[in-house]
Design a protein around this motif. Structure first.
Motif, PDB file in Angstrom:
ATOM      1  N   ALA A   1       0.763  -1.370  -0.009  1.00 26.54           N
ATOM      2  CA  ALA A   1       0.069  -0.020   0.051  1.00 26.54           C
ATOM      3  C   ALA A   1       0.796   1.321  -0.010  1.00 26.54           C
ATOM      4  O   ALA A   1       0.762   2.288  -0.464  1.00 26.54           O
ATOM      5  CB  ALA A   1      -0.893  -0.010   1.409  1.00 26.54           C
ATOM      6  N   ILE A   2       1.977   1.339   0.705  1.00 26.01           N
ATOM      7  CA  ILE A   2       2.748   2.434   0.758  1.00 26.01           C
ATOM      8  C   ILE A   2       3.680   2.768  -0.384  1.00 26.01           C
ATOM      9  O   ILE A   2       3.436   3.808  -1.023  1.00 26.01           O
ATOM     10  CB  ILE A   2       3.674   2.261   2.074  1.00 26.01           C
ATOM     11  CG1 ILE A   2       3.130   2.294   3.346  1.00 26.01           C
ATOM     12  CG2 ILE A   2       4.820   3.280   1.921  1.00 26.01           C
ATOM     13  CD1 ILE A   2       4.049   1.792   4.653  1.00 26.01           C
ATOM     14  N   LEU A   3       4.002   1.431  -1.069  1.00 22.24           N
ATOM     15  CA  LEU A   3       4.834   1.626  -2.281  1.00 22.24           C
ATOM     16  C   LEU A   3       4.028   1.302  -3.484  1.00 22.24           C
ATOM     17  O   LEU A   3       4.656   0.758  -4.436  1.00 22.24           O
ATOM     18  CB  LEU A   3       5.919   0.891  -2.191  1.00 22.24           C
ATOM     19  CG  LEU A   3       7.036   0.991  -1.203  1.00 22.24           C
ATOM     20  CD1 LEU A   3       8.069  -0.254  -0.879  1.00 22.24           C
ATOM     21  CD2 LEU A   3       7.644   2.347  -1.164  1.00 22.24           C
ATOM     22  N   TRP A   4       2.441   1.721  -3.511  1.00 24.30           N
ATOM     23  CA  TRP A   4       1.863   0.902  -4.670  1.00 24.30           C
ATOM     24  C   TRP A   4       2.278   1.472  -6.121  1.00 24.30           C
ATOM     25  O   TRP A   4       2.339   0.708  -6.808  1.00 24.30           O
ATOM     26  CB  TRP A   4       0.347   1.455  -4.385  1.00 24.30           C
ATOM     27  CG  TRP A   4      -0.506   1.112  -5.450  1.00 24.30           C
ATOM     28  CD1 TRP A   4      -1.264   1.746  -6.395  1.00 24.30           C
ATOM     29  CD2 TRP A   4      -0.830  -0.191  -5.964  1.00 24.30           C
ATOM     30  NE1 TRP A   4      -1.961   1.181  -7.183  1.00 24.30           N
ATOM     31  CE2 TRP A   4      -1.759  -0.093  -7.114  1.00 24.30           C
ATOM     32  CE3 TRP A   4      -0.683  -1.466  -5.461  1.00 24.30           C
ATOM     33  CZ2 TRP A   4      -2.168  -1.333  -7.836  1.00 24.30           C
ATOM     34  CZ3 TRP A   4      -0.987  -2.513  -6.248  1.00 24.30           C
ATOM     35  CH2 TRP A   4      -1.823  -2.565  -7.273  1.00 24.30           C
ATOM     36  N   LYS A   5       2.536   2.672  -6.216  1.00 29.04           N
ATOM     37  CA  LYS A   5       3.121   3.212  -7.453  1.00 29.04           C
ATOM     38  C   LYS A   5       4.707   2.375  -8.023  1.00 29.04           C
ATOM     39  O   LYS A   5       4.616   1.998  -9.247  1.00 29.04           O
ATOM     40  CB  LYS A   5       3.340   4.584  -7.545  1.00 29.04           C
ATOM     41  CG  LYS A   5       2.259   5.513  -7.491  1.00 29.04           C
ATOM     42  CD  LYS A   5       2.370   7.021  -7.442  1.00 29.04           C
ATOM     43  CE  LYS A   5       0.926   7.726  -7.380  1.00 29.04           C
ATOM     44  NZ  LYS A   5       1.350   9.047  -7.462  1.00 29.04           N
ATOM     45  N   ARG A   6       5.479   2.143  -7.023  1.00 26.53           N
ATOM     46  CA  ARG A   6       6.584   1.544  -7.122  1.00 26.53           C
ATOM     47  C   ARG A   6       6.442   0.127  -7.521  1.00 26.53           C
ATOM     48  O   ARG A   6       6.820  -0.581  -8.553  1.00 26.53           O
ATOM     49  CB  ARG A   6       7.698   1.549  -6.167  1.00 26.53           C
ATOM     50  CG  ARG A   6       8.139   2.927  -6.031  1.00 26.53           C
ATOM     51  CD  ARG A   6       9.248   2.853  -4.938  1.00 26.53           C
ATOM     52  NE  ARG A   6      10.612   2.374  -5.075  1.00 26.53           N
ATOM     53  CZ  ARG A   6      11.689   2.395  -4.487  1.00 26.53           C
ATOM     54  NH1 ARG A   6      11.863   3.297  -3.729  1.00 26.53           N
ATOM     55  NH2 ARG A   6      12.776   1.737  -5.001  1.00 26.53           N
ATOM     56  N   VAL A   7       5.797  -0.432  -6.817  1.00 28.01           N
ATOM     57  CA  VAL A   7       5.167  -2.123  -6.836  1.00 28.01           C
ATOM     58  C   VAL A   7       4.444  -2.342  -8.246  1.00 28.01           C
ATOM     59  O   VAL A   7       4.970  -3.090  -9.173  1.00 28.01           O
ATOM     60  CB  VAL A   7       4.417  -2.493  -5.945  1.00 28.01           C
ATOM     61  CG1 VAL A   7       3.523  -4.040  -6.234  1.00 28.01           C
ATOM     62  CG2 VAL A   7       5.072  -2.550  -4.611  1.00 28.01           C
ATOM     63  N   ARG A   8       3.403  -1.348  -8.495  1.00 27.61           N
ATOM     64  CA  ARG A   8       2.825  -1.605  -9.898  1.00 27.61           C
ATOM     65  C   ARG A   8       3.630  -1.135 -11.101  1.00 27.61           C
ATOM     66  O   ARG A   8       3.517  -1.833 -12.052  1.00 27.61           O
ATOM     67  CB  ARG A   8       1.672  -0.295  -9.875  1.00 27.61           C
ATOM     68  CG  ARG A   8       0.597  -0.684 -11.307  1.00 27.61           C
ATOM     69  CD  ARG A   8      -0.342   0.344 -11.054  1.00 27.61           C
ATOM     70  NE  ARG A   8       0.023   1.833 -10.968  1.00 27.61           N
ATOM     71  CZ  ARG A   8      -0.825   2.819 -10.976  1.00 27.61           C
ATOM     72  NH1 ARG A   8      -2.143   2.390 -10.907  1.00 27.61           N
ATOM     73  NH2 ARG A   8      -0.271   3.985 -10.817  1.00 27.61           N
ATOM     74  N   LYS A   9       4.746  -0.399 -10.957  1.00 27.40           N
ATOM     75  CA  LYS A   9       5.765   0.064 -12.112  1.00 27.40           C
ATOM     76  C   LYS A   9       6.670  -1.042 -12.455  1.00 27.40           C
ATOM     77  O   LYS A   9       6.956  -1.467 -13.511  1.00 27.40           O
ATOM     78  CB  LYS A   9       6.433   1.267 -11.831  1.00 27.40           C
ATOM     79  CG  LYS A   9       7.266   1.659 -12.725  1.00 27.40           C
ATOM     80  CD  LYS A   9       8.162   3.279 -12.408  1.00 27.40           C
ATOM     81  CE  LYS A   9       9.135   3.436 -13.515  1.00 27.40           C
ATOM     82  NZ  LYS A   9       9.884   4.484 -13.329  1.00 27.40           N
TER      83      LYS A   9
END
Length: 303
Positions: free
Chosen positions: A54-62
């Motif tokens: 949840a905290i790193l959602w953008k990084r994980v999705r990328k």
């Protein structure tokens, strides 16, 4: 452009992680008496994985890809098996011997890294690791000898698995975002814990989750997992595993220090000598050169 920190900053961060893990021995002592090991690992790491994702959602999705998920799952499997075998070993041997044998990963890591990265350890790497191991023996094994029974064998297996996990983090972080990889590792590890608990252990019941136990689980998930493992995995992407493993051996020092402060364990001469040997080992690893001349005169890094 991302600015990389100097290597000393990653080493200081590892020391912070070992302080957290040193205290986590105190926290785990009460929780594992109520919640069986696999269920505990499942709750701890699945919650940590959900929060970190949840905290790193953008990084994980990328960073998300089939290869990244596979790499994270492999890391989760290695870490789950390491924790599980450590816990089984602890049930059949003393805490001191369990801690000592677990810490033998600091000797195993340089040789595994040699196999994986084809970088032969220097005499200073091996000497420092052996010196650290002697210090950990003095810190952990307070009295009596050590026979090689089932508990000791399982604990040695856990040390190998922890070493494998460290080397794999160093290798996979070259190709994947290490924090996104950590989030996937936690989710995979948590799922493995819950599945293993459902298959082989008795569910403790919801009544077991008292405010105190929930508080300890939150500490283990947020600080001992997200913060400490995040630090370790990021650091392993920037400093050699052989050096990192020596800094990580400070976990045994802080574990005993918290035992002295919170449980009244006596700070003996044996403990002080053990602490000194571990610190000398780290100084050796930091002071002596880790570079070796190549046959053609060029200089190459050796771990």
């Amino acid at each position: 452009m991302k600015k990389e920190l100097p290597s000393w900053a990653y080493k200081v961060a590892i020391v912070v992680a070992t302080i957290i893990w040193g205290y986590s021995f105190v926290s785990m002592k009460g929780v594992v008496a109520v919640i069986p090991p696999a269920w505990l690992l499942g709750f701890r790491f699945l919650f940590a994985g959900i929060v970190l994702t949840a905290i790193l959602w953008k990084r994980v999705r990328k960073a998300f890809s089939g290869k990244m998920v596979l790499a994270g799952t492999v890391l989760g499997l290695a870490d789950f098996l390491a924790f599980w075998t450590q816990t089984v070993g602890l049930e059949h041997t003393t805490p001191g011997i369990n801690a000592f044998l677990t810490a033998t990963y600091c000797v195993i890591v340089p040789f595994l890294w040699w196999i994986v990265a084809h970088r032969r350890p220097t005499v200073f790497n091996i000497g420092a690791a052996v010196l650290a191991l002697a210090g950990i023996w003095l810190v952990s094994v307070q009295s009596g000898g050590m026979t090689m029974g089932f508990g000791e064998v399982m604990t040695l297996l856990c040390a190998v698995l922890f070493a494998v996990h460290m080397v794999l983090v160093s290798k996979f972080s070259r190709f994947h975002d290490v924090l996104a990889l950590t989030a996937v590792q936690f989710v995979a590890e948590g799922c493995m814990g819950l599945l293993s608990g459902a298959a082989f252990e008795t569910f403790p019941g919801f009544a077991a989750f008292t405010p105190d136990i929930i508080g300890q689980l939150l500490f283990l998930s947020i600080f001992a997992s997200i913060v400490a493992f995040g630090i370790q995995n990021v650091a392993l992407a920037h400093i050699p595993p052989a050096q990192a493993s020596l800094f990580l051996s400070l976990e045994s020092v802080f574990g005993v220090l918290f035992s002295v402060l919170l449980y009244g364990e006596q700070l003996s001469l044996r403990l002080l000598v053990g602490f000194s040997l571990i610190f000398v080992a780290i100084i050796i690893s930091e002071t002596f050169p880790l570079k070796r001349k190549q046959p053609d005169g060029a200089v190459g890094e050796a771990i």
